[in-house]
Motif scaffolding. Structure first.
Motif, mmCIF file in Angstrom:
data_model
loop_
_atom_site.group_PDB
_atom_site.id
_atom_site.type_symbol
_atom_site.label_atom_id
_atom_site.label_comp_id
_atom_site.label_asym_id
_atom_site.label_seq_id
_atom_site.Cartn_x
_atom_site.Cartn_y
_atom_site.Cartn_z
ATOM 1 N N ALA A 63 36.922 32.780 60.867
ATOM 2 C CA ALA A 63 38.013 33.123 61.783
ATOM 3 C C ALA A 63 37.747 34.479 62.419
ATOM 4 O O ALA A 63 37.012 35.307 61.871
ATOM 5 N N ARG A 64 38.375 34.698 63.583
ATOM 6 C CA ARG A 64 38.285 35.989 64.270
ATOM 7 C C ARG A 64 39.678 36.384 64.738
ATOM 8 O O ARG A 64 40.438 35.548 65.223
ATOM 9 N N TYR A 65 39.999 37.662 64.572
ATOM 10 C CA TYR A 65 41.321 38.161 64.929
ATOM 11 C C TYR A 65 41.195 39.481 65.689
ATOM 12 O O TYR A 65 40.233 40.231 65.501
ATOM 13 N N PRO A 67 44.908 51.932 62.746
ATOM 14 C CA PRO A 67 45.249 53.329 63.044
ATOM 15 C C PRO A 67 44.168 53.956 63.929
ATOM 16 O O PRO A 67 43.010 54.066 63.535
ATOM 17 N N GLU A 68 44.545 54.341 65.122
ATOM 18 C CA GLU A 68 43.565 54.889 66.060
ATOM 19 C C GLU A 68 42.964 56.190 65.544
ATOM 20 O O GLU A 68 41.811 56.523 65.845
ATOM 21 N N SER A 69 43.718 56.918 64.734
ATOM 22 C CA SER A 69 43.204 58.169 64.176
ATOM 23 C C SER A 69 42.027 57.933 63.239
ATOM 24 O O SER A 69 41.205 58.829 63.025
ATOM 25 N N LEU A 70 41.928 56.729 62.676
ATOM 26 C CA LEU A 70 40.826 56.402 61.774
ATOM 27 C C LEU A 70 39.707 55.641 62.478
ATOM 28 O O LEU A 70 38.529 55.834 62.174
ATOM 29 N N GLU A 71 40.070 54.757 63.381
ATOM 30 C CA GLU A 71 39.091 53.846 63.961
ATOM 31 C C GLU A 71 38.674 54.205 65.392
ATOM 32 O O GLU A 71 37.765 53.587 65.939
ATOM 33 N N SER A 72 39.361 55.176 65.999
ATOM 34 C CA SER A 72 39.076 55.631 67.371
ATOM 35 C C SER A 72 39.462 54.614 68.438
ATOM 36 O O SER A 72 39.295 54.874 69.632
ATOM 37 N N VAL A 73 39.955 53.459 68.040
ATOM 38 C CA VAL A 73 40.451 52.435 68.969
ATOM 39 C C VAL A 73 41.723 51.848 68.371
ATOM 40 O O VAL A 73 41.920 51.884 67.156
ATOM 41 N N PRO A 74 42.612 51.292 69.203
ATOM 42 C CA PRO A 74 43.857 50.735 68.671
ATOM 43 C C PRO A 74 43.707 49.316 68.113
ATOM 44 O O PRO A 74 44.546 48.872 67.333
ATOM 45 N N ILE A 75 42.648 48.617 68.527
ATOM 46 C CA ILE A 75 42.455 47.228 68.122
ATOM 47 C C ILE A 75 41.006 47.050 67.664
ATOM 48 O O ILE A 75 40.075 47.544 68.328
ATOM 49 N N ARG A 76 40.813 46.336 66.568
ATOM 50 C CA ARG A 76 39.476 45.979 66.116
ATOM 51 C C ARG A 76 39.339 44.460 66.069
ATOM 52 O O ARG A 76 40.147 43.777 65.426
ATOM 53 N N ARG A 77 38.322 43.931 66.728
ATOM 54 C CA ARG A 77 38.014 42.508 66.590
ATOM 55 C C ARG A 77 37.390 42.304 65.215
ATOM 56 O O ARG A 77 36.343 42.879 64.904
ATOM 57 N N THR A 78 38.050 41.513 64.402
ATOM 58 C CA THR A 78 37.718 41.426 62.977
ATOM 59 C C THR A 78 37.533 39.973 62.567
ATOM 60 O O THR A 78 38.309 39.107 62.975
ATOM 61 N N SER A 79 36.517 39.726 61.768
ATOM 62 C CA SER A 79 36.197 38.363 61.355
ATOM 63 C C SER A 79 36.382 38.167 59.861
ATOM 64 O O SER A 79 36.261 39.114 59.076
ATOM 65 N N VAL A 80 36.652 36.924 59.506
ATOM 66 C CA VAL A 80 36.621 36.492 58.109
ATOM 67 C C VAL A 80 35.392 35.616 57.947
ATOM 68 O O VAL A 80 35.185 34.660 58.708
#
Length: 214
Positions: free
Chosen positions: A186-188, A193-206
């Motif tokens: 799956a992909r979501y 948290p933008e303070s940790l990841e530098s972006v507001p959204i991460r494309r993330t897979s299972v």
């Protein structure tokens, strides 16, 4: 340190991508990092205080497909906040064991389990050199964050898959994720948290670890 420290330095709030669940989360990551260090001893970074992308994706996947864990013995490896363990319990797992090397992480998992009214078991320590054969399902969110960790965790996961366990990994495309020998499930698009990841959204897979690959 205990659940009191967790509650004192975080606030209970819904998980962005899994709003059915709540977590004790930190608003200011750097400030909490400093407070944790000031509390004494060689404390690991407070990974337990945030809803990381891989964990959110795994939690969402389990709640949407509860048959993956229903009635089964589950291990949440490197549990962090306990988010994935809580989701597995909510999805109907028979037993859920939350594991981490950081005792404060297990305190956070305990506080979060209580907040979500589920029961977890807790195992502190490094399981990677050995195994956890009692688990039918092994879950690992955001564990491929360094070359060293990837080199240790992948053999553990492959051994578990090879003996027949269902092994699921949640990952937002970290540099050391070894996709060879994994099955994409799956992909979501996960809020982070933008303070940790530098972006507001991460494309993330299972991903599912293929037990036949080496």
């Amino acid at each position: 340190m205990s659940t009191d420290f967790v509650r004192a330095h975080t606030r209970l709030a819904p998980v962005p991508f899994v709003p059915e669940l709540v977590l004790y989360q930190a608003d200011e990551p750097i400030e909490l990092w400093e407070r944790t260090e000031a509390a004494g001893g060689e404390q690991p970074p407070p990974f337990w205080a945030f809803a990381w992308a891989g964990g959110q994706a795994l939690a969402r996947h389990l709640l949407d497909e509860p048959e993956l864990v229903s009635g089964r013995a589950v291990l949440d490896l490197a549990t962090g906040s306990g988010l994935v363990a809580v989701a597995a319990a909510r999805a109907g797992a028979g037993t859920v064991t939350a594991n981490d090397i950081d005792p404060l992480s297990l305190a956070a998992a305990e506080a979060n389990a209580e907040a979500n009214r589920v029961a977890l078991r807790y195992v502190e320590g490094d399981l990677l050199a050995g195994g956890f054969p009692e688990a039918d399902v092994i879950l690992a969110g955001d564990v491929f964050y360094s070359r060293e960790m990837a080199g240790r965790v992948l053999p553990f996961l492959r051994r578990a898959a090879g003996r027949g366990a269902l092994v699921l990994v949640g990952d937002p495309g970290r540099a050391y994720l070894p996709v060879a020998g994994m099955i994409h499930r799956a992909r979501y698009e996960v809020p982070v948290p933008e303070s940790l990841e530098s972006v507001p959204i991460r494309r993330t897979s299972v991903w599912q670890v293929d037990g036949t690959s080496r």
